[in-house]
Design a protein around this motif. Structure first.
Motif, mmCIF file in Angstrom:
data_model
loop_
_atom_site.group_PDB
_atom_site.id
_atom_site.type_symbol
_atom_site.label_atom_id
_atom_site.label_comp_id
_atom_site.label_asym_id
_atom_site.label_seq_id
_atom_site.Cartn_x
_atom_site.Cartn_y
_atom_site.Cartn_z
ATOM 1 N N PHE A 113 31.103 71.601 43.173
ATOM 2 C CA PHE A 113 29.892 71.922 42.415
ATOM 3 C C PHE A 113 29.544 70.831 41.390
ATOM 4 O O PHE A 113 28.382 70.658 41.046
ATOM 5 C CB PHE A 113 30.049 73.270 41.687
ATOM 6 N N GLY A 114 30.537 70.135 40.929
ATOM 7 C CA GLY A 114 30.296 69.091 39.924
ATOM 8 C C GLY A 114 29.714 67.827 40.519
ATOM 9 O O GLY A 114 29.130 67.005 39.809
ATOM 10 N N ARG A 115 29.874 67.652 41.857
ATOM 11 C CA ARG A 115 29.346 66.455 42.498
ATOM 12 C C ARG A 115 27.836 66.394 42.306
ATOM 13 O O ARG A 115 27.291 65.341 41.971
ATOM 14 C CB ARG A 115 29.694 66.456 43.977
ATOM 15 N N ASN A 116 27.145 67.508 42.555
ATOM 16 C CA ASN A 116 25.689 67.518 42.372
ATOM 17 C C ASN A 116 25.322 67.296 40.906
ATOM 18 O O ASN A 116 24.384 66.549 40.596
ATOM 19 C CB ASN A 116 25.101 68.838 42.851
ATOM 20 N N PHE A 117 26.046 67.952 40.036
ATOM 21 C CA PHE A 117 25.769 67.797 38.611
ATOM 22 C C PHE A 117 26.032 66.356 38.171
ATOM 23 O O PHE A 117 25.205 65.721 37.531
ATOM 24 C CB PHE A 117 26.641 68.777 37.804
ATOM 25 N N LEU A 118 27.204 65.839 38.537
ATOM 26 C CA LEU A 118 27.566 64.477 38.178
ATOM 27 C C LEU A 118 26.650 63.472 38.886
ATOM 28 O O LEU A 118 26.244 62.471 38.296
ATOM 29 C CB LEU A 118 29.040 64.208 38.537
ATOM 30 N N GLY A 160 23.562 63.993 39.746
ATOM 31 C CA GLY A 160 22.274 64.044 39.029
ATOM 32 C C GLY A 160 22.322 63.236 37.741
ATOM 33 O O GLY A 160 21.375 62.502 37.419
ATOM 34 N N ILE A 161 23.405 63.383 37.016
ATOM 35 C CA ILE A 161 23.548 62.632 35.766
ATOM 36 C C ILE A 161 23.588 61.141 36.064
ATOM 37 O O ILE A 161 22.928 60.339 35.394
ATOM 38 C CB ILE A 161 24.811 63.079 35.004
ATOM 39 N N LEU A 162 24.352 60.758 37.092
ATOM 40 C CA LEU A 162 24.453 59.334 37.442
ATOM 41 C C LEU A 162 23.116 58.791 37.943
ATOM 42 O O LEU A 162 22.727 57.667 37.624
ATOM 43 C CB LEU A 162 25.554 59.110 38.477
#
Length: 183
Positions: free
Chosen positions: A48-53, A55-57
């Protein structure tokens, strides 16, 4: 991943034996250490953090790209402004050179005019001095003539008084009357 767990269990067992002997050690028993819970948390964070991370990147990347584009635009504007200022500087230098040349030409003309005026003044002074000298000479000559005539008259009078007889005086008076009457 299974191999990793098996190796971790084996290493944990060996470390546990060493720890029991020495009094300190790590416990690699899967059930006792909650290694499964830790793996689940890491999996959830990665999934789940891949999409969040990501997006941030992606957002950070777009901000960096925008900052680069903005910096390049400012650089182009600065280069254009620098070129414009260089042109203005060149124009100002050319104008300064033109003004300098005009000032030199003007100074040269004024110098020539002053020299011409001075030459005219010197010539006028020479002429004035020559006229004054000529006038003074004429005055001196006239004065000398008057004095010479006066001296001559005095000498003639003195000579006549001593050498003039009554008969000669009568003859002179008669001759002068005759000359006056003949006119």
């Amino acid at each position: 991943m299974g191999t990793f767990l098996w190796l971790a269990t084996q290493a944990g067992a060996e470390l546990a034996e060493v720890a029991e002997e020495h009094g300190f050690g790590l416990n690699f028993d899967i059930l006792e250490t909650n290694l499964i819970n830790l793996a689940i948390i890491i999996f959830v964070l990665v999934y789940f953090g891949r999409n969040f991370l990501g997006g941030i990147l992606t957002e950070r990347r777009s901000r960096i790209e925008e900052a680069i584009r903005s910096a390049e635009e400012r650089q182009r504007k600065a280069a254009a402004a620098l070129e414009e200022q260089n042109q203005k500087l060149a124009q100002a230098q050319a104008e300064a050179e033109r003004i300098k040349q005009q000032a030199q030409e003007s100074a040269k003309k004024v110098r020539e005019e002053i020299l011409a005026q001075a030459a005219q003044d010197v010539e006028r002074m020479r002429q004035s001095a020559a006229q004054e000298q000529s006038s003074n000479q004429e005055k001196v000559l006239a004065e000398l003539r008057q004095r010479a005539a006066a001296l001559a008259v005095e000498q003639v009078e003195a000579h006549l008084k001593t050498n003039l007889s009554d008969s000669t005086q009568h003859q002179l008076v008669d001759r002068s009357i005759a000359l006056l009457g003949g006119r």
